[in-house]
Each structure stands twice: as C-alpha cells, then as structure tokens.
Motif scaffolding. Structure first.
Motif, PDB file in Angstrom:
ATOM      1  N   PRO A  52      -4.757  24.012  -7.239  1.00 52.99           N
ATOM      2  CA  PRO A  52      -6.464  24.316  -6.412  1.00 52.99           C
ATOM      3  C   PRO A  52      -6.729  23.318  -6.955  1.00 52.99           C
ATOM      4  O   PRO A  52      -7.426  22.789  -5.579  1.00 52.99           O
ATOM      5  CB  PRO A  52      -6.443  25.229  -7.371  1.00 52.99           C
ATOM      6  N   GLU A  53      -6.647  21.898  -7.347  1.00 53.33           N
ATOM      7  CA  GLU A  53      -6.735  20.992  -7.503  1.00 53.33           C
ATOM      8  C   GLU A  53      -6.684  20.057  -6.367  1.00 53.33           C
ATOM      9  O   GLU A  53      -7.451  18.643  -5.762  1.00 53.33           O
ATOM     10  CB  GLU A  53      -7.121  19.584  -8.653  1.00 53.33           C
ATOM     11  N   GLU A  54      -5.434  20.112  -6.360  1.00 55.14           N
ATOM     12  CA  GLU A  54      -4.192  19.252  -4.991  1.00 55.14           C
ATOM     13  C   GLU A  54      -4.900  20.040  -3.576  1.00 55.14           C
ATOM     14  O   GLU A  54      -5.119  18.949  -3.138  1.00 55.14           O
ATOM     15  CB  GLU A  54      -2.401  19.225  -5.510  1.00 55.14           C
ATOM     16  N   LYS A  55      -5.191  20.814  -3.799  1.00 55.16           N
ATOM     17  CA  LYS A  55      -5.860  21.635  -3.235  1.00 55.16           C
ATOM     18  C   LYS A  55      -6.975  20.489  -2.433  1.00 55.16           C
ATOM     19  O   LYS A  55      -6.719  20.676  -0.970  1.00 55.16           O
ATOM     20  CB  LYS A  55      -5.669  23.011  -2.965  1.00 55.16           C
ATOM     21  N   ALA A  56      -7.787  20.834  -3.699  1.00 52.66           N
ATOM     22  CA  ALA A  56      -9.263  20.721  -3.050  1.00 52.66           C
ATOM     23  C   ALA A  56      -9.208  18.913  -2.318  1.00 52.66           C
ATOM     24  O   ALA A  56      -9.853  18.331  -1.317  1.00 52.66           O
ATOM     25  CB  ALA A  56     -10.141  20.796  -3.942  1.00 52.66           C
ATOM     26  N   LYS A  57      -8.293  18.420  -3.118  1.00 53.41           N
ATOM     27  CA  LYS A  57      -8.333  16.560  -2.848  1.00 53.41           C
ATOM     28  C   LYS A  57      -7.417  16.219  -1.319  1.00 53.41           C
ATOM     29  O   LYS A  57      -8.406  15.834  -1.010  1.00 53.41           O
ATOM     30  CB  LYS A  57      -7.344  16.194  -3.563  1.00 53.41           C
ATOM     31  N   ALA A  58      -6.988  17.208  -1.106  1.00 57.75           N
ATOM     32  CA  ALA A  58      -5.963  16.991  -0.138  1.00 57.75           C
ATOM     33  C   ALA A  58      -7.456  17.409   1.333  1.00 57.75           C
ATOM     34  O   ALA A  58      -7.247  17.256   2.213  1.00 57.75           O
ATOM     35  CB  ALA A  58      -4.241  18.302  -0.056  1.00 57.75           C
ATOM     36  N   GLU A  59      -6.910  19.091   1.122  1.00 58.78           N
ATOM     37  CA  GLU A  59      -8.568  18.981   2.505  1.00 58.78           C
ATOM     38  C   GLU A  59      -9.401  17.718   2.075  1.00 58.78           C
ATOM     39  O   GLU A  59     -10.888  17.680   4.044  1.00 58.78           O
ATOM     40  CB  GLU A  59      -9.020  20.606   2.237  1.00 58.78           C
ATOM     41  N   GLY A  60      -9.664  16.918   0.899  1.00 61.30           N
ATOM     42  CA  GLY A  60     -10.764  16.333   1.500  1.00 61.30           C
ATOM     43  C   GLY A  60     -10.184  14.831   2.109  1.00 61.30           C
ATOM     44  O   GLY A  60     -11.362  13.778   3.034  1.00 61.30           O
ATOM     45  N   TYR A  61      -8.904  14.743   2.089  1.00 62.12           N
ATOM     46  CA  TYR A  61      -8.773  13.627   2.736  1.00 62.12           C
ATOM     47  C   TYR A  61      -8.663  14.020   3.846  1.00 62.12           C
ATOM     48  O   TYR A  61      -8.491  12.704   4.629  1.00 62.12           O
ATOM     49  CB  TYR A  61      -7.129  13.483   2.032  1.00 62.12           C
ATOM     50  N   LEU A  62      -7.684  15.188   4.781  1.00 63.16           N
ATOM     51  CA  LEU A  62      -7.821  15.377   5.706  1.00 63.16           C
ATOM     52  C   LEU A  62      -9.151  15.265   6.639  1.00 63.16           C
ATOM     53  O   LEU A  62      -8.651  14.893   7.778  1.00 63.16           O
ATOM     54  CB  LEU A  62      -6.898  16.633   5.563  1.00 63.16           C
ATOM     55  N   ALA A  63      -9.626  15.728   6.028  1.00 64.77           N
ATOM     56  CA  ALA A  63     -10.811  15.609   6.556  1.00 64.77           C
ATOM     57  C   ALA A  63     -12.112  14.439   6.815  1.00 64.77           C
ATOM     58  O   ALA A  63     -12.730  13.759   7.586  1.00 64.77           O
ATOM     59  CB  ALA A  63     -12.437  16.567   5.418  1.00 64.77           C
TER      60      ALA A  63
END
Length: 134
Positions: A118-129
């Motif tokens: 879940p932490e990596e998913k949140a980071k990924a969404e931040g990077y993509l944003a």
C-alpha cells in the motif's frame, strides 16, 4: 558508419567495429545508437555481454523518448536484471508507457501494481501525478 560495419555494406561485417561506432554516436547523445548499443550489450554481439551497462544505455535512450528502450529498462527493473529489482520504479515506467497507448505496458503495469505494498502504491500515484503535472 556503425551500420556499414554491422551489416557489411561494401565492407566485411565487423560487429566489433560496428559497436565502436554505435558507442561513439551513443556517447554523443544519439538515442537510436544508445538503444542499439544496449541491444548489442545484452546479446554480447561485438562486445562482451554486460547487462548493467545495457540497462544504463536503455535508460538513456528512454530519456530520449525511445519507447522500446523504456519498456526494456522497465522490464529489467521488474526482474532485477542489470540493476537492482525495483517493482515500484518498474510500475511507474510501465504506467507512463501505458498512458502513451502501449497495451503491453498496461498489462505489465497492472501485474506489478498488484504486487506493490500500500505504501508503494501511494508513492507510485504521487510520482505519476508529478509527471502528469510537468
């Protein structure tokens, strides 16, 4: 010159000499040559096989919007070939390619997303944003 030696146009085929010319062009920033050099390094064609150096050249070509090079670098990240395994970075790269219409990248991104914490998913969404905002 690289292709002349690579394919033997009016000279004998000389893969080592071809790699020398591809490397010269790659070092000067030519994206296509960066990609071909990475391919030669992965296959050990005209040069000793070197996955780590190949990864670096795939990345450089990818930064020049060479989609196939970006896909191969992301694949290497996902598998830990030539670099440390990093599912988060691989997911982000496949997602960026998928946004450009690459269906294979979309499938790979979804497969990797399911493996992220879940932490990596949140980071990924931040990077993509962030990338979308640029």
């Amino acid at each position: 010159m690289a292709e002349i030696y690579d394919y033997g146009f009016s000279v004998p085929v000389d893969k080592t000499e071809a790699v020398r010319w591809y490397r010269l062009a790659a070092e000067q920033g030519h994206g296509g040559s960066q990609f071909i050099l990475a391919e030669k390094l992965m296959r050990g064609e005209g040069v000793a096989r070197n996955e780590t150096e190949a990864f670096a050249w795939y990345q450089k070509a990818g930064f020049k919007d060479h989609a196939v090079a970006r896909f191969k670098a992301a694949d290497m990240l996902a598998k830990g070939v030539g670099t440390d395994k990093n599912l988060l970075r691989a997911y982000v790269e496949f997602s960026r390619l998928a946004k450009g219409g690459d269906q294979n990248a979309a499938v790979r991104a979804q497969t990797l997303f399911d493996q992220l914490t879940p932490e990596e998913k949140a980071k990924a969404e931040g990077y993509l944003a962030e990338a979308k905002a640029e």
